[in-house]
Design a protein around this motif. Sequence first.
Motif, PDB file in Angstrom:
ATOM      1  N   THR A  23      53.457   1.225  41.462  1.00  0.00           N
ATOM      2  CA  THR A  23      53.418   0.545  40.166  1.00  0.00           C
ATOM      3  C   THR A  23      54.824   0.188  39.701  1.00  0.00           C
ATOM      4  O   THR A  23      55.062  -0.914  39.186  1.00  0.00           O
ATOM      5  CB  THR A  23      52.710   1.432  39.127  1.00  0.00           C
ATOM      6  N   ILE A  24      55.755   1.089  39.886  1.00  0.00           N
ATOM      7  CA  ILE A  24      57.151   0.820  39.512  1.00  0.00           C
ATOM      8  C   ILE A  24      57.683  -0.382  40.294  1.00  0.00           C
ATOM      9  O   ILE A  24      58.321  -1.277  39.721  1.00  0.00           O
ATOM     10  CB  ILE A  24      58.017   2.067  39.759  1.00  0.00           C
ATOM     11  N   ARG A  25      57.399  -0.429  41.583  1.00  0.00           N
ATOM     12  CA  ARG A  25      57.848  -1.560  42.406  1.00  0.00           C
ATOM     13  C   ARG A  25      57.244  -2.874  41.908  1.00  0.00           C
ATOM     14  O   ARG A  25      57.913  -3.914  41.895  1.00  0.00           O
ATOM     15  CB  ARG A  25      57.481  -1.332  43.870  1.00  0.00           C
ATOM     16  N   ILE A  55      60.779   3.896  35.111  1.00  0.00           N
ATOM     17  CA  ILE A  55      60.795   2.466  35.441  1.00  0.00           C
ATOM     18  C   ILE A  55      62.173   1.861  35.239  1.00  0.00           C
ATOM     19  O   ILE A  55      62.510   0.855  35.847  1.00  0.00           O
ATOM     20  CB  ILE A  55      59.740   1.704  34.606  1.00  0.00           C
ATOM     21  N   GLY A  56      62.973   2.490  34.382  1.00  0.00           N
ATOM     22  CA  GLY A  56      64.257   1.902  34.042  1.00  0.00           C
ATOM     23  C   GLY A  56      64.103   0.740  33.087  1.00  0.00           C
ATOM     24  O   GLY A  56      64.957  -0.152  33.025  1.00  0.00           O
ATOM     25  N   HIS A  57      63.001   0.750  32.324  1.00  0.00           N
ATOM     26  CA  HIS A  57      62.756  -0.338  31.376  1.00  0.00           C
ATOM     27  C   HIS A  57      63.763  -0.279  30.239  1.00  0.00           C
ATOM     28  O   HIS A  57      64.032   0.774  29.670  1.00  0.00           O
ATOM     29  CB  HIS A  57      61.339  -0.227  30.811  1.00  0.00           C
ATOM     30  N   GLY A 255      45.692   0.371  40.178  1.00  0.00           N
ATOM     31  CA  GLY A 255      45.048  -0.887  39.830  1.00  0.00           C
ATOM     32  C   GLY A 255      45.977  -1.945  39.284  1.00  0.00           C
ATOM     33  O   GLY A 255      45.886  -3.132  39.651  1.00  0.00           O
ATOM     34  N   VAL A 256      46.885  -1.561  38.401  1.00  0.00           N
ATOM     35  CA  VAL A 256      47.825  -2.540  37.829  1.00  0.00           C
ATOM     36  C   VAL A 256      48.694  -3.127  38.929  1.00  0.00           C
ATOM     37  O   VAL A 256      48.895  -4.352  38.998  1.00  0.00           O
ATOM     38  CB  VAL A 256      48.693  -1.879  36.732  1.00  0.00           C
ATOM     39  N   ALA A 257      49.199  -2.282  39.791  1.00  0.00           N
ATOM     40  CA  ALA A 257      50.047  -2.752  40.886  1.00  0.00           C
ATOM     41  C   ALA A 257      49.291  -3.714  41.787  1.00  0.00           C
ATOM     42  O   ALA A 257      49.829  -4.752  42.208  1.00  0.00           O
ATOM     43  CB  ALA A 257      50.575  -1.569  41.691  1.00  0.00           C
ATOM     44  N   GLN A 258      48.031  -3.405  42.076  1.00  0.00           N
ATOM     45  CA  GLN A 258      47.250  -4.280  42.951  1.00  0.00           C
ATOM     46  C   GLN A 258      47.118  -5.686  42.370  1.00  0.00           C
ATOM     47  O   GLN A 258      47.274  -6.692  43.078  1.00  0.00           O
ATOM     48  CB  GLN A 258      45.858  -3.688  43.194  1.00  0.00           C
ATOM     49  N   ILE A 259      46.831  -5.775  41.080  1.00  0.00           N
ATOM     50  CA  ILE A 259      46.682  -7.093  40.440  1.00  0.00           C
ATOM     51  C   ILE A 259      48.011  -7.836  40.421  1.00  0.00           C
ATOM     52  O   ILE A 259      48.081  -9.033  40.750  1.00  0.00           O
ATOM     53  CB  ILE A 259      46.138  -6.941  39.005  1.00  0.00           C
ATOM     54  N   LEU A 260      49.091  -7.155  40.059  1.00  0.00           N
ATOM     55  CA  LEU A 260      50.394  -7.810  39.991  1.00  0.00           C
ATOM     56  C   LEU A 260      50.855  -8.265  41.369  1.00  0.00           C
ATOM     57  O   LEU A 260      51.416  -9.361  41.511  1.00  0.00           O
ATOM     58  CB  LEU A 260      51.423  -6.875  39.347  1.00  0.00           C
TER      59      LEU A 260
END
Length: 269
Positions: A23-25, A55-57, A255-260
């Motif tokens: 997800t971070i990536r 995340i380093g946001h 899931g979020v990573a998959q969509i992005l």
Amino acid sequence: MRLVASDIDGTILGHDGKISSRTIRAFHACRDAGIEVVFVTGRPPRWLYPLREQIGHSGIVICSNGAVVWDLEADKLISANALSIASVLEARRIIKQLRPDALFAAETLTGFHLEPGFIENETSELLAEFTPAWLDETLTADDAVVKFLAVTRSGTPDDFLAKVQPAVAHLVETTHSAPRTALLEMSAPGINKAVTLAVYAASRGIEAAEVVAFGDMPNDVEMLRWAGDGYAMASGHPEAISAAGQQAPHFDDDGVAQILEAKLASLRV
């Protein structure tokens, strides 16, 4: 896709307090592609450390269900919509009539007020930092309440919301984000994640159709409906899933990573 707006808890952050490396990536890849990332959460500004540390946001975070806009890099307030103390105390009175066992807390721009018994865990960091006291004894006219909380130890969060929401709708905006605990979150009338996100996006010249949003609970419903691409987590609350119309895979499956990842890949074709 010009802006990605993501909830935190239950969407990208698990009960273990971790955000997956995948997800971070994915968020880093969005930023590298020139896509803005904004986190939209029920958390107060003092609980944003996972974004900074994992995340380093360093950008904008919309906090307290839309009541606060926070600059994480400068660690300062951009804007806030606060409840009046009169509204808080009147909502408390009404809820107490409906559920005499209810206990309350109030998140302000300068601290946290919680009533005795609001937190059951005697080792909670909040109890070490804040001394419990009744709200009508501690809140003053100078306190800017950005989130008002009510909890009971019985029933479900959905049942508690259904009972309380119509009774206090003239005073506060009411929602919940707790999977099991009957905990309600209240903001100033008309304030939710979507309202504040829409204002922020407009300030950047970004339209709803250019926003991809992720969430998992009732406090995400308005945001998921507003965004051009709203995705509820497959592991999320039925109301969020219904509102979004689209599902991201389960939280446990990133899931979020998959969509992005899929959306970024389509941009490169």
